[in-house]
Write a protein that holds these residues in place. Structure first.
Motif, mmCIF file in Angstrom:
data_model
loop_
_atom_site.group_PDB
_atom_site.id
_atom_site.type_symbol
_atom_site.label_atom_id
_atom_site.label_comp_id
_atom_site.label_asym_id
_atom_site.label_seq_id
_atom_site.Cartn_x
_atom_site.Cartn_y
_atom_site.Cartn_z
ATOM 1 N N PRO A 1 -43.223 27.312 -7.567
ATOM 2 C CA PRO A 1 -42.895 28.725 -7.368
ATOM 3 C C PRO A 1 -44.133 29.515 -6.957
ATOM 4 O O PRO A 1 -45.234 29.277 -7.454
ATOM 5 C CB PRO A 1 -42.384 29.154 -8.742
ATOM 6 C CG PRO A 1 -43.078 28.237 -9.703
ATOM 7 C CD PRO A 1 -43.284 26.939 -8.992
ATOM 8 N N LEU A 2 -43.940 30.466 -6.056
ATOM 9 C CA LEU A 2 -45.057 31.248 -5.528
ATOM 10 C C LEU A 2 -44.951 32.689 -6.006
ATOM 11 O O LEU A 2 -43.896 33.321 -5.868
ATOM 12 C CB LEU A 2 -45.050 31.226 -3.999
ATOM 13 C CG LEU A 2 -45.035 29.845 -3.346
ATOM 14 C CD1 LEU A 2 -44.964 29.986 -1.830
ATOM 15 C CD2 LEU A 2 -46.271 29.028 -3.747
ATOM 16 N N SER B 1 -38.586 27.083 0.663
ATOM 17 C CA SER B 1 -37.209 27.344 0.267
ATOM 18 C C SER B 1 -36.898 28.838 0.259
ATOM 19 O O SER B 1 -37.800 29.683 0.235
ATOM 20 C CB SER B 1 -36.926 26.749 -1.118
ATOM 21 O OG SER B 1 -37.514 27.534 -2.125
ATOM 22 N N SER B 2 -35.607 29.156 0.230
ATOM 23 C CA SER B 2 -35.166 30.545 0.287
ATOM 24 C C SER B 2 -35.450 31.318 -0.996
ATOM 25 O O SER B 2 -35.330 32.536 -1.023
ATOM 26 C CB SER B 2 -33.660 30.605 0.594
ATOM 27 O OG SER B 2 -32.933 29.912 -0.391
ATOM 28 N N ASN B 3 -35.814 30.613 -2.080
ATOM 29 C CA ASN B 3 -36.156 31.315 -3.316
ATOM 30 C C ASN B 3 -37.669 31.405 -3.521
ATOM 31 O O ASN B 3 -38.154 31.467 -4.637
ATOM 32 C CB ASN B 3 -35.477 30.665 -4.526
ATOM 33 C CG ASN B 3 -35.653 29.146 -4.543
ATOM 34 O OD1 ASN B 3 -36.451 28.601 -3.778
ATOM 35 N ND2 ASN B 3 -34.919 28.470 -5.401
ATOM 36 N N GLN B 4 -38.382 31.426 -2.397
ATOM 37 C CA GLN B 4 -39.841 31.612 -2.386
ATOM 38 C C GLN B 4 -40.564 30.536 -3.198
ATOM 39 O O GLN B 4 -41.469 30.816 -3.979
ATOM 40 C CB GLN B 4 -40.211 33.012 -2.869
ATOM 41 C CG GLN B 4 -39.712 34.111 -1.929
ATOM 42 C CD GLN B 4 -40.221 35.486 -2.291
ATOM 43 O OE1 GLN B 4 -40.116 35.916 -3.427
ATOM 44 N NE2 GLN B 4 -40.769 36.196 -1.315
ATOM 45 N N LYS B 5 -40.148 29.305 -2.971
ATOM 46 C CA LYS B 5 -40.805 28.155 -3.570
ATOM 47 C C LYS B 5 -41.165 27.153 -2.482
ATOM 48 O O LYS B 5 -40.555 27.146 -1.407
ATOM 49 C CB LYS B 5 -39.890 27.473 -4.596
ATOM 50 C CG LYS B 5 -39.501 28.358 -5.773
ATOM 51 C CD LYS B 5 -38.538 27.643 -6.705
ATOM 52 C CE LYS B 5 -38.078 28.578 -7.821
ATOM 53 N NZ LYS B 5 -37.122 27.920 -8.740
ATOM 54 N N VAL B 6 -42.141 26.303 -2.773
ATOM 55 C CA VAL B 6 -42.435 25.149 -1.942
ATOM 56 C C VAL B 6 -41.864 23.927 -2.646
ATOM 57 O O VAL B 6 -42.055 23.747 -3.849
ATOM 58 C CB VAL B 6 -43.956 24.979 -1.731
ATOM 59 C CG1 VAL B 6 -44.266 23.665 -1.018
ATOM 60 C CG2 VAL B 6 -44.511 26.158 -0.941
ATOM 61 N N GLU B 7 -41.154 23.096 -1.906
ATOM 62 C CA GLU B 7 -40.539 21.912 -2.482
ATOM 63 C C GLU B 7 -41.113 20.658 -1.819
ATOM 64 O O GLU B 7 -41.233 20.596 -0.595
ATOM 65 C CB GLU B 7 -39.018 21.964 -2.306
ATOM 66 C CG GLU B 7 -38.379 23.163 -3.002
ATOM 67 C CD GLU B 7 -36.888 23.272 -2.764
ATOM 68 O OE1 GLU B 7 -36.336 22.397 -2.054
ATOM 69 O OE2 GLU B 7 -36.275 24.228 -3.275
ATOM 70 N N LEU B 8 -41.462 19.683 -2.639
ATOM 71 C CA LEU B 8 -42.002 18.405 -2.171
ATOM 72 C C LEU B 8 -41.191 17.279 -2.780
ATOM 73 O O LEU B 8 -40.892 17.304 -3.983
ATOM 74 C CB LEU B 8 -43.475 18.266 -2.580
ATOM 75 C CG LEU B 8 -44.444 19.306 -2.003
ATOM 76 C CD1 LEU B 8 -45.712 19.364 -2.836
ATOM 77 C CD2 LEU B 8 -44.774 18.976 -0.555
ATOM 78 N N LYS C 1 -35.117 34.085 3.081
ATOM 79 C CA LYS C 1 -34.289 33.191 3.885
ATOM 80 C C LYS C 1 -35.046 31.927 4.265
ATOM 81 O O LYS C 1 -34.594 31.160 5.110
ATOM 82 C CB LYS C 1 -33.786 33.923 5.134
ATOM 83 C CG LYS C 1 -32.806 35.050 4.824
ATOM 84 C CD LYS C 1 -32.260 35.692 6.087
ATOM 85 C CE LYS C 1 -31.253 36.791 5.751
ATOM 86 N NZ LYS C 1 -30.715 37.439 6.979
ATOM 87 N N GLY C 2 -36.214 31.733 3.652
ATOM 88 C CA GLY C 2 -36.983 30.525 3.899
ATOM 89 C C GLY C 2 -37.801 30.564 5.170
ATOM 90 O O GLY C 2 -38.300 29.522 5.624
ATOM 91 N N ASN C 3 -37.964 31.743 5.755
ATOM 92 C CA ASN C 3 -38.841 31.902 6.914
ATOM 93 C C ASN C 3 -40.217 32.362 6.431
ATOM 94 O O ASN C 3 -40.453 32.486 5.227
ATOM 95 C CB ASN C 3 -38.228 32.902 7.895
ATOM 96 C CG ASN C 3 -36.908 32.404 8.457
ATOM 97 O OD1 ASN C 3 -36.807 31.279 8.932
ATOM 98 N ND2 ASN C 3 -35.875 33.250 8.397
ATOM 99 N N ILE C 4 -41.144 32.619 7.349
ATOM 100 C CA ILE C 4 -42.469 33.071 6.931
ATOM 101 C C ILE C 4 -42.835 34.381 7.611
ATOM 102 O O ILE C 4 -42.347 34.691 8.704
ATOM 103 C CB ILE C 4 -43.578 32.024 7.206
ATOM 104 C CG1 ILE C 4 -43.815 31.837 8.705
ATOM 105 C CG2 ILE C 4 -43.262 30.710 6.524
ATOM 106 C CD1 ILE C 4 -45.112 31.114 9.027
#
Length: 364
Positions: A63-64, A92-99, A335-338
């Protein structure tokens, strides 16, 4: 997770506080023993999920805070993706990075790399107060009423890693916005604090419980109100029936008026009810494309990501372009964009054209 495990979640939490399982994570990383279903549930508090029954591979969710990454953090995530996660990085759309595709023995190295650049995974999931959601263009958008960065940071500092809020009946999601209408975050938060102005131009924050406005407080009262709400849910939420343990269920059981009364009695000031607020007429700026920032001589660029999984080559190109054009920070949108936050205006168009070539499209 089995239905039986779901029914025993309170027992699992009573046996061991999930925030204390970091040593267990490291134990399994060293010795490779099969992880019990109970500990797999606890490991979610640190963003760790088993991808398969044999526990060969794990997913890590990071989470960020405010969805933000700086240049060094982007480089570190690219390194982790290459070395440990089979190039599986997702914004991800919930402002997380997933690995994904992570081996359990790699987690200590990954956690050390994350810690070195100020990232960590505690309270990613589980029955906690999650990281507060904010608008990704907060601080740079002149249509906002109030810059909520300081309040958002204080909310995260209050709750994240705090044992007092590590064992709620279920999760609690808060949001804070410098816009009266809130942030477009794809979900209805349990609790929202939205900046607005009264008829005398005084800035207040509307408290919304499940999108129902229950009154107004000052910016100085936001943290206290947030703590009181979390404590009410912790102390009175249903822990017997897992189908009724959500924050929404407590509010539905009590009714919004009783919830307001209990909250008002729990704080050392009165929530204002009869406030005449101004209609906010400044339109919110678009997030995609090149936009003028409220910081002098800077722009921000919203980019649509064409693929949910970002190859580390493109991530490396992104960090190289940020350096080339003197930008240093991005935020992940809901929405998972930057959104690249701090581009010199004189360089914005050139950067945007180069971003389009690596599947970060400002012109979509």
């Amino acid at each position: 997770m089995s239905n039986n495990l779901t029914l025993n979640i309170e027992k699992i939490k009573q046996e061991k506080n999930e925030i204390d399982v970091l040593a267990d994570i490291f134990f399994h990383a060293v010795f490779g023993e099969k992880i019990s279903n109970e500990d797999l549930e606890r490991f979610k508090w640190y963003g760790i999920y088993a991808q398969d029954e044999k526990q060969e591979f794990f997913e890590l969710k990071i989470p960020l805070s405010m969805g933000e990454l700086n240049l060094q953090q982007i480089k570190t995530l690219s390194l982790i993706s290459k070395e440990y996660a089979n190039n599986s990085l997702v914004f991800s759309s919930n402002q997380k990075v997933e690995l994904k595709d992570i081996k359990i023995f790699s987690l200590p190295n990954i956690f050390n790399l994350l810690q070195d650049v100020g990232l960590e995974t505690s309270f990613e999931a589980g029955h906690t107060v999650r990281r507060v959601l904010t608008c990704p263009i907060n601080t740079i958008d002149d249509s906002q009423i109030f810059n909520v960065s300081e309040l958002a940071n204080k909310l995260n500092e209050t709750f994240i890693g705090n044992k007092k809020f590590s064992n709620l009946p279920n999760k609690l999601q808060m949001a804070i916005s410098g816009h009266a209408e809130g942030c477009n975050i794809q979900i209805t938060p349990d609790v929202s604090f939205n900046a607005t102005k009264d008829n005398k131009d005084k800035i207040l924050f509307a408290i919304k419980i499940l999108d129902i406005n229950i009154g107004y407080i000052s910016s100085a009262q936001v943290i206290n109100a947030a703590k009181a709400i979390a404590e009410i849910y912790r102390d009175f939420g249903d822990r017997e029936n897992p189908e009724l343990n959500s924050f929404q269920s407590l509010v539905k059981k009590w009714g919004i008026h009783k919830f307001f009364d209990v909250l008002n009695a729990s704080i050392n000031y009165k929530i204002q009810k009869n406030v005449q607020t101004k209609e906010h007429t400044i339109p919110r700026k678009p997030r995609m494309g090149i936009n003028e920032s409220n910081i002098k001589e800077q722009s921000y660029i919203g980019c649509k990501i064409n693929s949910s999984t970002i190859h580390n080559t493109n991530l490396d190109f992104l960090s190289s372009l940020l350096e080339k054009y003197q930008a240093s920070k991005i935020r992940i949108s809901h929405k998972g964009n930057i959104i690249i936050l701090d581009v010199p205006t004189s360089q914005a168009l050139n950067l945007a054209k180069e971003l389009e070539k690596i599947d970060f499209n400002p012109f979509a």
